[in-house]
Enzyme design. Structure first.
Site, PDB file in Angstrom:
ATOM      1  N   LEU A 164     -30.023  -1.494  42.468  1.00  0.00           N
ATOM      2  CA  LEU A 164     -30.896  -0.647  42.948  1.00  0.00           C
ATOM      3  C   LEU A 164     -30.649   0.654  43.850  1.00  0.00           C
ATOM      4  O   LEU A 164     -29.898   0.562  44.755  1.00  0.00           O
ATOM      5  CB  LEU A 164     -32.078  -1.335  43.565  1.00  0.00           C
ATOM      6  CG  LEU A 164     -32.923  -2.161  42.771  1.00  0.00           C
ATOM      7  CD1 LEU A 164     -33.911  -3.121  43.602  1.00  0.00           C
ATOM      8  CD2 LEU A 164     -33.922  -1.578  41.944  1.00  0.00           C
ATOM      9  N   ASP A 165     -31.058   1.867  43.622  1.00  0.00           N
ATOM     10  CA  ASP A 165     -30.851   2.825  44.432  1.00  0.00           C
ATOM     11  C   ASP A 165     -30.984   2.702  45.695  1.00  0.00           C
ATOM     12  O   ASP A 165     -32.167   1.990  46.134  1.00  0.00           O
ATOM     13  CB  ASP A 165     -31.522   4.338  44.021  1.00  0.00           C
ATOM     14  CG  ASP A 165     -30.893   4.751  42.595  1.00  0.00           C
ATOM     15  OD1 ASP A 165     -29.951   4.242  42.315  1.00  0.00           O
ATOM     16  OD2 ASP A 165     -31.728   5.502  42.127  1.00  0.00           O
TER      17      ASP A 165
END
EC number: 5.4.99.25
Length: 307
Positions: free
Chosen positions: A46-47
């Protein structure tokens, strides 16, 4: 002499609610230290800006993490209209400003219809994909641009949750490899005003849903036994695969790397199945032909193999 691995040999899957501003790798290392785990890995980055479901695999569960990397995902995101950033999200620098036309839900829905189903996406420069051995985001930070081939991904469902003058909220169920930032940018382009995302939350990954997540701060408040009780069994990430039961004699052959004759329950050759002995999960096998299986990916079950 073999070097002893530090930490506790725990096995299982933790559904972590990743906090904003933390990279997936940093979140993984925090949880690994909290559990004092010998081995850990996550199942899909996930960013840093993003929050939500990050399944973390401990011990033997890491052997099967690829099955979640390939799983479908569900996200909720806010799309801001009128501004394009170099990263596609709010952490980037605004590189374009556009006036936003008066849009109602029907206008947006008409554009969204063109992004449901199988679509093509060009992966963003700010991504972990590699070019000549280097992540694209490293090259992007150096001001370099690399041509990327479009990829086919699938948006199974996309729902408009709310709509305001400056943007709207979406919930997207999609295949692996789908970039929500790119999806928002492409929708903004189709609307004629550009866009980027200002929030992103993962709600589902494969069989796992957000209501079973645990925040890191909540885990910190637990004692060791309660914390370990939050781990899910290794085979919970494989429920989409059929299962087979095996007797003791056949399990010994398989655990020693040999093929075995068992009831394959009508599964086709080359099928992958979960294998159980007396309800204990042993790992994955491949059906080689009717009535025969071969080891594919098994747990370290030395005690069972010697019985």
């Amino acid at each position: 002499m073999a070097r002893r691995r530090r930490g506790t040999p725990i096995d299982g899957v933790l559904l972590l609610d990743k906090a904003p501003g933390v990279s997936s790798n940093r979140a993984l290392q925090q949880v690994r230290r909290l559990y004092d785990a010998q081995k850990a890995g996550h199942t899909g980055t996930l960013d840093p800006m993003a929050t939500g479901l990050l399944p973390v695999c401990f011990g033997e569960a890491t052997k099967f993490s690829a099955y979640l990397l390939d799983a479908d995902k569900t996200y909720r995101t806010w799309v801001r209209l009128g501004e394009v950033t170099d990263t596609g999200d709010a952490e980037g620098t605004v590189i374009e400003h556009h006036s936003v036309p008066a849009l109602d839900e029907r206008d947006i829905e008409a554009v969204l219809a063109g992004f449901r189903g199988e679509i093509e996406q060009v992966p963003p420069m700010y991504s972990a994909l590699k070019h000549q051995g280097r992540p694209l985001y490293e090259l992007a930070r150096e001001g370099k641009h690399v041509e990327r081939a479009a990829r086919r991904v699938t948006v199974y469902d996309m729902r408009l949750l709310s709509c305001e003058a400056e943007g709207f909220e979406l919930e997207v169920r999609c295949s692996k490899g789908t970039y929500i930032r790119t999806l928002a940018e492409d929708i903004g382009h189709a609307l004629g005003c550009g866009a980027h995302i200002t929030s992103l939350r993962r709600l589902r990954s494969g069989p796992f849903e957000a209501d079973a997540m645990h925040a890191f701060s909540a885990l910190e408040d637990l004692d060791a036994a309660s914390r370990e009780a939050r781990l899910l069994p290794v085979d919970t990430m494989l429920t989409h695969l059929p299962s087979l039961e095996v007797a003791a004699s056949a399990s010994r052959r398989l655990l020693h790397g040999q093929r075995a004759q068992i009831d394959t329950a009508g599964l086709a050759a080359q099928s992958t199945a979960r294998l159980y002995r007396d309800t204990a999960f042993l790992g994955l096998v491949t059906v080689t032909e009717c009535g025969e299986v071969a080891p594919r990916r098994l747990l370290n079950t030395a005690s069972l193999a010697s019985e």
